[in-house]
Motif scaffolding. Sequence first.
Motif, short mmCIF file in Angstrom:
data_model
loop_
_atom_site.label_atom_id
_atom_site.label_comp_id
_atom_site.label_asym_id
_atom_site.label_seq_id
_atom_site.Cartn_x
_atom_site.Cartn_y
_atom_site.Cartn_z
N PHE A 186 -1.98 -0.17 -4.17
CA PHE A 186 -3.02 0.58 -4.88
C PHE A 186 -2.84 0.34 -6.37
CE2 PHE A 186 -2.35 3.01 -0.89
CZ PHE A 186 -3.57 2.66 -0.32
N ILE A 219 -5.50 4.07 -10.59
CA ILE A 219 -5.82 5.18 -9.69
C ILE A 219 -4.89 6.37 -9.90
CG2 ILE A 219 -5.68 5.81 -7.21
CD1 ILE A 219 -8.09 4.23 -7.83
N SER A 230 -10.75 0.35 -1.83
CA SER A 230 -9.53 0.55 -1.04
C SER A 230 -9.85 0.32 0.43
CB SER A 230 -9.02 1.98 -1.25
OG SER A 230 -8.05 2.30 -0.27
N TYR A 279 0.79 -1.24 0.00
CA TYR A 279 0.00 0.00 0.00
C TYR A 279 0.82 1.29 0.00
CZ TYR A 279 -3.29 -3.60 1.42
OH TYR A 279 -4.01 -4.75 1.48
N MET A 335 -9.07 -0.50 -7.57
CA MET A 335 -8.41 0.39 -6.61
C MET A 335 -7.22 -0.25 -5.90
SD MET A 335 -11.39 2.82 -5.17
CE MET A 335 -10.19 3.96 -4.53
N MET A 336 -7.22 -1.58 -5.81
CA MET A 336 -6.07 -2.26 -5.20
C MET A 336 -5.78 -3.53 -6.03
SD MET A 336 -6.84 -2.18 -1.11
CE MET A 336 -7.97 -3.56 -1.13
#
Length: 269
Positions: free
Chosen positions: A157, A161, A231, A126, A258-259
């Motif tokens: 991430f 994004i 997320s 992250y 998002m991840m």
Amino acid sequence: METSVDYFELNRQAWNLRTGVHKDSAFYDVDSFKQGKNSLNPLELDALGDVKGKKLLHLQCHFGQDTLSWARLGAKATGVDLSDEAITLARQLNEELGLDAEFVCCNVYDLPQHLKGQFDVVFTSYGVIGWLPDLDKWAQVITHFLKPGGTFFLAEFHPAIWMFDNSFTRVEYPYFNTGGPIVEESTGTYADTEAPISYTEVSWNHSLSEVIGALLQQKLQLVDFQELPYSYYNCFANTAQGPDGFWRIKGFEDKLPMMYSVKMVKPLS
Ligand SMILES: C[S@@+](CC[C@H](N)C(=O)[O-])C[C@H]1O[C@@H](n2cnc3c(N)ncnc32)[C@H](O)[C@@H]1O
């Protein structure tokens, strides 16, 4: 002076400033952590399972909450970070909580000169990839520290994004790494956007194929790859919290990855 040295130094200063804010932020909630809260998320907990007795290396550990959470679960954990302020705080927390984690302060690329041995698990998560200019060199460090049969796990991430401007109204940055760094003047931090700090930060966008390709190049074997539409952290602008407690960008709910996570194993021979 090498240009890349300047970039790392700028980022070290930026992360030192951020650490000063993060340690007292609701986002990191150090008080709850001290009282026993585990800071890890289901993605990494499920992927790595029982870590009791395992040697675990945590790259870019910030001020160590996740490293110390692995230690609380029984891992022999070592955390590494570029920010001296972050490592000082990590060591303080380790001592205060009576844990046995170790912390190394250095650039991840220089780690072989600062740390000996090999690990059952190399973990990183992250907000880490974007600070690294060269993923081939990063993957070489990972394989250097992994025991044969050991597991590498990355939760990060999603690069989609990072294509957007800060308010998620338009595509501002390329998905692919164009080679040159993104150098920006920033204020505040994701944990407290109003914090009175300002700094220069240097980052690189890396596509999924660049990340996974660099690891495959080191002959690591892909075991699992996931992309998620939310997320765990509310660290972006214009977010909405779903009924599951996770965060999505308003207007793009469940449309935007998002991840992602990557689990790889180093072959036995
Ligand atoms: C967003 S934090 C990631 C940690 C974790 N997700 C967290 O929030 O605690 C990114 C960390 O990477 C570190 N970092 C950036 N560039 C680095 C480098 N070249 N070598 C080692 N650490 C680096 C920063 O100092 C920072 O602590």
